[in-house]
Design a protein around this motif. Structure first.
Motif, PDB file in Angstrom:
ATOM      1  N   PRO A   1     -44.874  -1.222  10.818  1.00 60.53           N
ATOM      2  CA  PRO A   1     -45.371  -0.052  11.563  1.00 60.53           C
ATOM      3  C   PRO A   1     -44.832   0.036  12.986  1.00 60.53           C
ATOM      4  O   PRO A   1     -44.538   1.136  13.470  1.00 60.53           O
ATOM      5  CB  PRO A   1     -46.886  -0.251  11.553  1.00 60.53           C
ATOM      6  N   ALA A   2     -44.685  -1.092  13.684  1.00 66.91           N
ATOM      7  CA  ALA A   2     -44.187  -1.053  15.060  1.00 66.91           C
ATOM      8  C   ALA A   2     -42.740  -0.569  15.098  1.00 66.91           C
ATOM      9  O   ALA A   2     -42.350   0.225  15.966  1.00 66.91           O
ATOM     10  CB  ALA A   2     -44.307  -2.430  15.701  1.00 66.91           C
ATOM     11  N   LEU A   3     -41.918  -1.029  14.162  1.00 67.87           N
ATOM     12  CA  LEU A   3     -40.527  -0.587  14.089  1.00 67.87           C
ATOM     13  C   LEU A   3     -40.445   0.892  13.723  1.00 67.87           C
ATOM     14  O   LEU A   3     -39.645   1.647  14.292  1.00 67.87           O
ATOM     15  CB  LEU A   3     -39.766  -1.436  13.070  1.00 67.87           C
ATOM     16  N   PHE A   4     -41.293   1.322  12.788  1.00 63.36           N
ATOM     17  CA  PHE A   4     -41.330   2.734  12.402  1.00 63.36           C
ATOM     18  C   PHE A   4     -41.675   3.603  13.610  1.00 63.36           C
ATOM     19  O   PHE A   4     -41.017   4.616  13.874  1.00 63.36           O
ATOM     20  CB  PHE A   4     -42.360   2.934  11.291  1.00 63.36           C
ATOM     21  N   GLU A   5     -42.703   3.202  14.362  1.00 61.53           N
ATOM     22  CA  GLU A   5     -43.110   3.971  15.546  1.00 61.53           C
ATOM     23  C   GLU A   5     -41.981   4.041  16.567  1.00 61.53           C
ATOM     24  O   GLU A   5     -41.713   5.106  17.141  1.00 61.53           O
ATOM     25  CB  GLU A   5     -44.357   3.330  16.162  1.00 61.53           C
ATOM     26  N   SER A   6     -41.301   2.929  16.781  1.00 61.71           N
ATOM     27  CA  SER A   6     -40.197   2.894  17.739  1.00 61.71           C
ATOM     28  C   SER A   6     -39.043   3.780  17.281  1.00 61.71           C
ATOM     29  O   SER A   6     -38.437   4.503  18.080  1.00 61.71           O
ATOM     30  CB  SER A   6     -39.719   1.448  17.906  1.00 61.71           C
ATOM     31  N   LEU A   7     -38.740   3.743  15.997  1.00 62.34           N
ATOM     32  CA  LEU A   7     -37.667   4.573  15.441  1.00 62.34           C
ATOM     33  C   LEU A   7     -37.961   6.057  15.638  1.00 62.34           C
ATOM     34  O   LEU A   7     -37.107   6.823  16.098  1.00 62.34           O
ATOM     35  CB  LEU A   7     -37.495   4.261  13.950  1.00 62.34           C
ATOM     36  N   VAL A   8     -39.182   6.463  15.305  1.00 60.59           N
ATOM     37  CA  VAL A   8     -39.554   7.882  15.427  1.00 60.59           C
ATOM     38  C   VAL A   8     -39.535   8.312  16.890  1.00 60.59           C
ATOM     39  O   VAL A   8     -39.042   9.396  17.225  1.00 60.59           O
ATOM     40  CB  VAL A   8     -40.935   8.130  14.784  1.00 60.59           C
ATOM     41  N   ARG A   9     -40.071   7.458  17.775  1.00 57.66           N
ATOM     42  CA  ARG A   9     -40.093   7.798  19.202  1.00 57.66           C
ATOM     43  C   ARG A   9     -38.670   7.974  19.744  1.00 57.66           C
ATOM     44  O   ARG A   9     -38.383   8.929  20.471  1.00 57.66           O
ATOM     45  CB  ARG A   9     -40.828   6.711  19.982  1.00 57.66           C
ATOM     46  N   ASN A  10     -37.775   7.066  19.391  1.00 64.66           N
ATOM     47  CA  ASN A  10     -36.386   7.175  19.849  1.00 64.66           C
ATOM     48  C   ASN A  10     -35.676   8.383  19.247  1.00 64.66           C
ATOM     49  O   ASN A  10     -34.914   9.069  19.927  1.00 64.66           O
ATOM     50  CB  ASN A  10     -35.612   5.900  19.492  1.00 64.66           C
ATOM     51  N   ALA A  11     -35.931   8.640  17.971  1.00 62.07           N
ATOM     52  CA  ALA A  11     -35.263   9.746  17.284  1.00 62.07           C
ATOM     53  C   ALA A  11     -35.560  11.085  17.938  1.00 62.07           C
ATOM     54  O   ALA A  11     -34.688  11.965  18.023  1.00 62.07           O
ATOM     55  CB  ALA A  11     -35.686   9.771  15.816  1.00 62.07           C
ATOM     56  N   PHE A  12     -36.810  11.250  18.412  1.00 65.41           N
ATOM     57  CA  PHE A  12     -37.192  12.520  19.029  1.00 65.41           C
ATOM     58  C   PHE A  12     -37.150  12.465  20.554  1.00 65.41           C
ATOM     59  O   PHE A  12     -37.558  13.417  21.214  1.00 65.41           O
ATOM     60  CB  PHE A  12     -38.595  12.927  18.571  1.00 65.41           C
ATOM     61  N   GLY A  13     -36.652  11.361  21.108  1.00 60.16           N
ATOM     62  CA  GLY A  13     -36.604  11.224  22.570  1.00 60.16           C
ATOM     63  C   GLY A  13     -35.762  12.287  23.236  1.00 60.16           C
ATOM     64  O   GLY A  13     -36.106  12.795  24.305  1.00 60.16           O
ATOM     65  N   GLN A  14     -34.630  12.619  22.620  1.00 55.96           N
ATOM     66  CA  GLN A  14     -33.764  13.704  23.105  1.00 55.96           C
ATOM     67  C   GLN A  14     -33.348  14.514  21.888  1.00 55.96           C
ATOM     68  O   GLN A  14     -32.434  14.128  21.159  1.00 55.96           O
ATOM     69  CB  GLN A  14     -32.556  13.136  23.847  1.00 55.96           C
ATOM     70  N   ARG A  15     -34.018  15.629  21.688  1.00 55.05           N
ATOM     71  CA  ARG A  15     -33.922  16.373  20.435  1.00 55.05           C
ATOM     72  C   ARG A  15     -32.510  16.862  20.123  1.00 55.05           C
ATOM     73  O   ARG A  15     -32.163  17.057  18.962  1.00 55.05           O
ATOM     74  CB  ARG A  15     -34.882  17.567  20.459  1.00 55.05           C
ATOM     75  N   ARG A  16     -31.694  17.084  21.141  1.00 50.61           N
ATOM     76  CA  ARG A  16     -30.358  17.624  20.883  1.00 50.61           C
ATOM     77  C   ARG A  16     -29.384  16.574  20.368  1.00 50.61           C
ATOM     78  O   ARG A  16     -28.323  16.898  19.865  1.00 50.61           O
ATOM     79  CB  ARG A  16     -29.794  18.265  22.160  1.00 50.61           C
ATOM     80  N   LYS A  17     -29.747  15.320  20.533  1.00 51.54           N
ATOM     81  CA  LYS A  17     -28.849  14.251  20.103  1.00 51.54           C
ATOM     82  C   LYS A  17     -28.849  14.103  18.583  1.00 51.54           C
ATOM     83  O   LYS A  17     -29.856  14.358  17.918  1.00 51.54           O
ATOM     84  CB  LYS A  17     -29.266  12.913  20.731  1.00 51.54           C
ATOM     85  N   THR A  18     -27.705  13.656  18.058  1.00 49.73           N
ATOM     86  CA  THR A  18     -27.666  13.305  16.643  1.00 49.73           C
ATOM     87  C   THR A  18     -28.480  12.035  16.440  1.00 49.73           C
ATOM     88  O   THR A  18     -28.751  11.291  17.388  1.00 49.73           O
ATOM     89  CB  THR A  18     -26.232  13.051  16.172  1.00 49.73           C
TER      90      THR A  18
END
Length: 269
Positions: A202-219
């Motif tokens: 769960p901690a890795l999942f949360e970190s992944l999602v947070r980073n993925a949406f950190g800058q929405r324009r990025k791939t």
């Protein structure tokens, strides 16, 4: 004469619900049954509290504003058994509050801290049977958004990964005192059984999602480069050039689980 003499406090994000029809709608949606353990977050001046208490006979409320506690206790006399927890909801351990029985949460959440409250409750989801929350309509739209939507984001993924999210009905500003500058909505959240969620870390999942949406324009490749490479994204069955809002919730889970299964780096001598 009202026991509640103080006006709503702007710094606490207080907007007190006053529309009787809306209140009845919420109570019908909750539909408390004998044996339920009901907990209300932010009872305010008791608009939902007292109808629930009258219908169910027992209710625990979490209230941060000390000026509301005595009036709530006074008005509750004759309605049922009201227990007040005077505490910041973000510091409440819902697991301890639940005890042996899973709790049912209800609340008109303070709009200025509604998202932190949702994430805090998620940490205790195994102790919660369901939730009926009133929030800004914009927040409910984000919670229930589908991939590809402009409002699909971190909140959407985190909630939909662990809960069934069902928007119930919208509420206009005039149902409140003072009227907020936004529309509101009521949503039902039902935590999924722990065994059906399928998130290995769960901690890795949360970190992944947070980073993925950190800058929405990025791939995706660029957004999560601190956690994995483009080749690893490919190996998990995803396109590195995709953007976060294009991914299904299941794809986030698949990528997080792939990363969780990687061998630990060998210790250097």
């Amino acid at each position: 004469m009202s026991h509640f003499k103080d006006p709503p406090k702007k710094q606490l994000g207080q907007h007190f619900l006053t529309d009787r029809n809306v209140i009845d709608q919420i109570v019908r949606a909750v539909n408390p049954q004998p044996g339920d353990t009901l907990v209300e977050i932010g009872p305010g001046q008791g608009a939902i509290t007292f109808p629930l208490l009258k219908k169910h006979g027992a209710l625990t409320v979490i209230e941060f504003d000390r000026d509301l506690i005595t009036p709530l206790m006074e008005v509750s006399e004759g309605h049922g058994d009201l227990t007040i927890v005077h505490k910041d909801v973000l510091k409440v351990d819902f697991g301890k509050l639940a005890g042996e029985e899973r709790i049912r949460l209800v609340g008109n959440l303070p709009y200025n801290i509604s998202t932190p409250i949702l994430f805090h409750v998620l940490e205790h989801a195994e102790s919660v049977r369901d939730m009926h929350f009133m929030l800004q309509k914009e927040v409910v739209d984000r919670m229930a958004a589908d991939p590809g939507s402009k409002v699909f984001g971190r909140l959407s993924v985190m909630l939909q990964a662990t809960c069934e999210v069902t928007p119930l009905f919208d509420i206009g500003p005039l149902a409140f005192r003072p009227p907020p500058k936004v529309d509101s909505a009521v949503v039902r959240l039902v935590p999924k059984p722990a065994g059906s969620i399928g998130i290995d870390d769960p901690a890795l999942f949360e970190s992944l999602v947070r980073n993925a949406f950190g800058q929405r324009r990025k791939t995706l490749r660029n957004a999560v480069q601190q956690l994995c490479t483009g080749d690893e994204i490919l190996a998990a069955g995803l396109r590195p050039e995709a953007r976060a809002e294009q991914l299904e919730v299941a794809q986030f889970i698949a990528l997080a689980n792939y990363l969780a299964s990687r061998p630990a780096p060998a210790a250097s001598l």
